[in-house]
Design an enzyme around this catalytic site. Sequence first.
Site, PDB file in Angstrom:
ATOM      1  N   GLU A   1     -29.128 -69.802  40.490  1.00 58.28           N
ATOM      2  CA  GLU A   1     -29.493 -68.732  39.642  1.00 58.28           C
ATOM      3  C   GLU A   1     -29.976 -67.336  40.299  1.00 58.28           C
ATOM      4  O   GLU A   1     -29.666 -66.201  39.648  1.00 58.28           O
ATOM      5  CB  GLU A   1     -31.326 -69.360  39.397  1.00 58.28           C
ATOM      6  CG  GLU A   1     -31.673 -70.505  38.828  1.00 58.28           C
ATOM      7  CD  GLU A   1     -31.511 -71.840  39.581  1.00 58.28           C
ATOM      8  OE1 GLU A   1     -30.974 -71.635  40.510  1.00 58.28           O
ATOM      9  OE2 GLU A   1     -31.780 -72.698  39.036  1.00 58.28           O
TER      10      GLU A   1
ATOM     11  N   PRO B   1     -18.772 -77.278  50.437  1.00 58.72           N
ATOM     12  CA  PRO B   1     -19.876 -78.218  50.227  1.00 58.72           C
ATOM     13  C   PRO B   1     -21.042 -77.409  49.751  1.00 58.72           C
ATOM     14  O   PRO B   1     -21.322 -76.201  50.096  1.00 58.72           O
ATOM     15  CB  PRO B   1     -20.237 -78.739  51.445  1.00 58.72           C
ATOM     16  CG  PRO B   1     -19.696 -77.835  52.450  1.00 58.72           C
ATOM     17  CD  PRO B   1     -18.524 -77.023  51.983  1.00 58.72           C
ATOM     18  N   ARG B   2     -21.911 -78.199  48.772  1.00 65.50           N
ATOM     19  CA  ARG B   2     -23.102 -77.656  48.385  1.00 65.50           C
ATOM     20  C   ARG B   2     -23.947 -77.024  49.440  1.00 65.50           C
ATOM     21  O   ARG B   2     -24.671 -76.121  49.321  1.00 65.50           O
ATOM     22  CB  ARG B   2     -23.760 -78.444  47.293  1.00 65.50           C
ATOM     23  CG  ARG B   2     -24.995 -77.757  46.604  1.00 65.50           C
ATOM     24  CD  ARG B   2     -24.940 -76.673  45.859  1.00 65.50           C
ATOM     25  NE  ARG B   2     -26.168 -76.481  45.089  1.00 65.50           N
ATOM     26  CZ  ARG B   2     -26.713 -75.328  44.568  1.00 65.50           C
ATOM     27  NH1 ARG B   2     -25.506 -74.369  44.622  1.00 65.50           N
ATOM     28  NH2 ARG B   2     -27.680 -75.169  43.924  1.00 65.50           N
TER      29      ARG B   2
ATOM     30  N   ASN C   1     -21.779 -76.199  38.368  1.00 64.00           N
ATOM     31  CA  ASN C   1     -21.315 -75.261  37.467  1.00 64.00           C
ATOM     32  C   ASN C   1     -20.098 -75.046  37.521  1.00 64.00           C
ATOM     33  O   ASN C   1     -19.510 -74.758  38.359  1.00 64.00           O
ATOM     34  CB  ASN C   1     -22.203 -74.098  37.430  1.00 64.00           C
ATOM     35  CG  ASN C   1     -22.038 -73.301  36.098  1.00 64.00           C
ATOM     36  OD1 ASN C   1     -21.326 -73.481  35.546  1.00 64.00           O
ATOM     37  ND2 ASN C   1     -23.074 -72.445  35.836  1.00 64.00           N
TER      38      ASN C   1
ATOM     39  N   GLU D   1     -17.513 -70.656  36.880  1.00 59.49           N
ATOM     40  CA  GLU D   1     -16.690 -69.311  37.627  1.00 59.49           C
ATOM     41  C   GLU D   1     -15.208 -69.863  37.977  1.00 59.49           C
ATOM     42  O   GLU D   1     -14.050 -68.972  37.844  1.00 59.49           O
ATOM     43  CB  GLU D   1     -17.293 -69.161  39.076  1.00 59.49           C
ATOM     44  CG  GLU D   1     -18.800 -68.485  38.787  1.00 59.49           C
ATOM     45  CD  GLU D   1     -19.322 -68.085  40.358  1.00 59.49           C
ATOM     46  OE1 GLU D   1     -18.831 -68.713  41.307  1.00 59.49           O
ATOM     47  OE2 GLU D   1     -20.610 -67.531  40.319  1.00 59.49           O
TER      48      GLU D   1
END
Length: 449
Positions: A73, A289-290, A360, A363
């Site tokens: 976000e 990594p996230r 997501n 990109e």
Amino acid sequence: MSLLFTLIVYNLLLPLGILILLPGAVRKMKARGGRWEDMAGRFGRLPLEKKAAIAALPCGRDRIWMHAVSVGEAGIAMKLITRLLKEAPRTGVVLTTTTPTAHAMAEEFAVRQSGRVVVLYSPVDLPFVSEFFLDLIRPSQMILIEAEVWPNLVYSARRQGIQVSMVNARLSSKSERRFQQLGFLMCPVFGMLDQVHVQEPADVTRFATIGVPTANIHHTGSIKFDPQGAEADPAQVERLRAVMHQSGITAAHRPILFASTHNAEEALLAKVIQNLAAKHKDLALLIVPRHVERADSIVTELQSLGLDPVLRSQIHSSFVIRSSSLPTLLVDTTGELRAWQCLASIVIVGKSFLTTGGQNPAEAVMAKKPVLFGPHMENFEPLVDLLLKHQGALQVPDTTALESALDRLLSTPAQAQRLGESGHTALRAHEAATIKTLTLLGRHSQAGL
């Protein structure tokens, strides 16, 4: 059911919810680099320099409060703010975030905005805290990114005559059912929104069923998927190219990027690339990594496979380039994923193999890269359906199928290129979503059309 009843029930349950969730929130805050001052800031105890920075922002119609929860976000907010400040240079924005990672990313962004953006942690949604923040910020408009609505904050804003809009909103069928089950409580809250800008046509009906007046719902497309203004910073790309070279990944390599991976996915996917490296000897690994706080455990897992990963944070001007049969760079810094995707040959999306939801892929698709993901992309169903319909990405059921698909793409570069270009073409359905959003918010100059 009335809004008053909803607020009474909510405010009776909220303190209990805070007490239950607080220990976990504190642990997560400390694990992700947060500080005790940050927690105090959520209750209104802000540093004097933050208050001064807010006071220095333009007043009246030119001051906006934008709220983003996490990294995804925040990225959308920054894209919207960048275009907004270009359209209206006198605008000032207070950007609030919830997670430490998003906060750090937003702070870095704010530094480049010459004092026009102030970053805070989002307030706890207690009535007196919401009132304090609104009195301090005094925005003319509040913009919520995606689908987080805090009842006390929105109610207080509406009472003060502040327009509240939700942009880039999406609502999965699962979330719709959950909200409908609590419809007697949720509908009055969503009914307070002045505008809701949705990503997909199906979202119009979904938001209407949970209390948003149909006249207030507008289909704009996704800001995140909007190709306009989504390009990575060329200077950052070149800096990271040099970093990549120092890690041992040269122009002769084809880097495979694991994007936003979650627990244990790195080792699982690395085994696939190790198998392929026996045939395709020019492969290299980029891993983002996230959650960067997992870096040490990821290093241990990769070393157990015989890999020698280099940490992005350890690379500096005097770093000695390593030589390896499968060069591996582990990115333990934030705010660089978009640029790393530009440097990859193929992108594999995380959180799609060992857990549900997915991350997501937009990109990477916008960078015209061949994108692959596993069976669990539930959080991005409309985007996944769009990409698969246009043959703009590949979804595989398991790592065995992933290995076969990667082998085909690596063996036929023309097919890989077509995959990347098809995905980029598919996202044109969201072109100009940023401008549409600003226009509806009354923040887009006609001269810029």
